[in-house]
Design a protein around this motif. Structure first.
Motif, mmCIF file in Angstrom:
data_model
loop_
_atom_site.group_PDB
_atom_site.id
_atom_site.type_symbol
_atom_site.label_atom_id
_atom_site.label_comp_id
_atom_site.label_asym_id
_atom_site.label_seq_id
_atom_site.Cartn_x
_atom_site.Cartn_y
_atom_site.Cartn_z
ATOM 1 N N SER A 75 0.329 -0.149 -7.293
ATOM 2 C CA SER A 75 0.989 -0.957 -8.103
ATOM 3 C C SER A 75 0.910 -0.319 -9.442
ATOM 4 C CB SER A 75 0.423 -2.431 -7.881
ATOM 5 O OG SER A 75 -0.898 -2.529 -8.409
ATOM 6 N N SER A 93 4.397 -1.184 -2.011
ATOM 7 C CA SER A 93 5.394 -1.204 -0.685
ATOM 8 C C SER A 93 5.185 -2.345 0.064
ATOM 9 C CB SER A 93 4.986 0.066 0.099
ATOM 10 O OG SER A 93 5.928 0.014 1.358
ATOM 11 N N PRO A 94 6.162 -3.045 0.658
ATOM 12 C CA PRO A 94 6.391 -4.044 1.519
ATOM 13 C C PRO A 94 5.741 -3.644 2.867
ATOM 14 C CG PRO A 94 8.736 -3.356 1.031
ATOM 15 C CD PRO A 94 7.884 -2.424 -0.008
ATOM 16 N N THR A 95 5.744 -2.519 3.291
ATOM 17 C CA THR A 95 5.467 -2.075 4.481
ATOM 18 C C THR A 95 4.216 -1.158 4.422
ATOM 19 O OG1 THR A 95 7.067 -0.412 4.587
ATOM 20 C CG2 THR A 95 7.513 -2.390 5.602
#
Length: 132
Positions: A75, A93-95
């Protein structure tokens, strides 16, 4: 002779360098992170990065963790010249991604944000270009 393993921070620093930016490993209170000055004119001086608007990048609490132990996404957060938090630039990242892909994604987001914020983006220095 044993070699030092590549860290998560090493991967992100390399991705940023390839895009013409320079970040430094820093730490406080047992945490480690990468720090980079917002303005490219101060990016070559680690000490100066703390006294100007800067971006702190975290991979969990340890940017100096071996890349093979990557578990938490990068982040990036904008801080003012006095160190006060201003805004989140990239929230990870969301994944789940492997360490190299996550570093590349963070570097792209941070440099895109910088380009938008600054209204320009410098050409990467020749020492970072692989085609020369």
């Amino acid at each position: 002779m044993t070699s030092t393993p590549t860290t998560e921070g090493d991967l992100l620093r390399a991705e940023l360098a390839a895009l013409g930016r320079h970040a430094f490993l820093g730490g406080e209170g047992g945490m480690s992170y990468l720090i980079m000055a917002v303005e490219p004119t101060t990016q070559g001086d680690e000490t100066a990065a703390y006294g100007v608007p800067h971006i702190l990048m975290y991979a969990g609490e340890q940017a100096d963790r071996p890349a093979t132990a990557h578990r938490e996404p990068w982040s990036a957060h904008l801080h003012g010249a006095t160190g006060d938090y201003v805004a989140t630039i990239f929230d990870g990242s969301p994944t789940p991604l492997d360490a190299a892909a996550d570093a590349a994604l963070c570097a792209r987001h941070v440099t895109a944000w910088l380009q938008s914020y600054l209204g320009h983006f410098p050409t990467p220095p020749k020492r970072f270009c692989t085609s020369n």
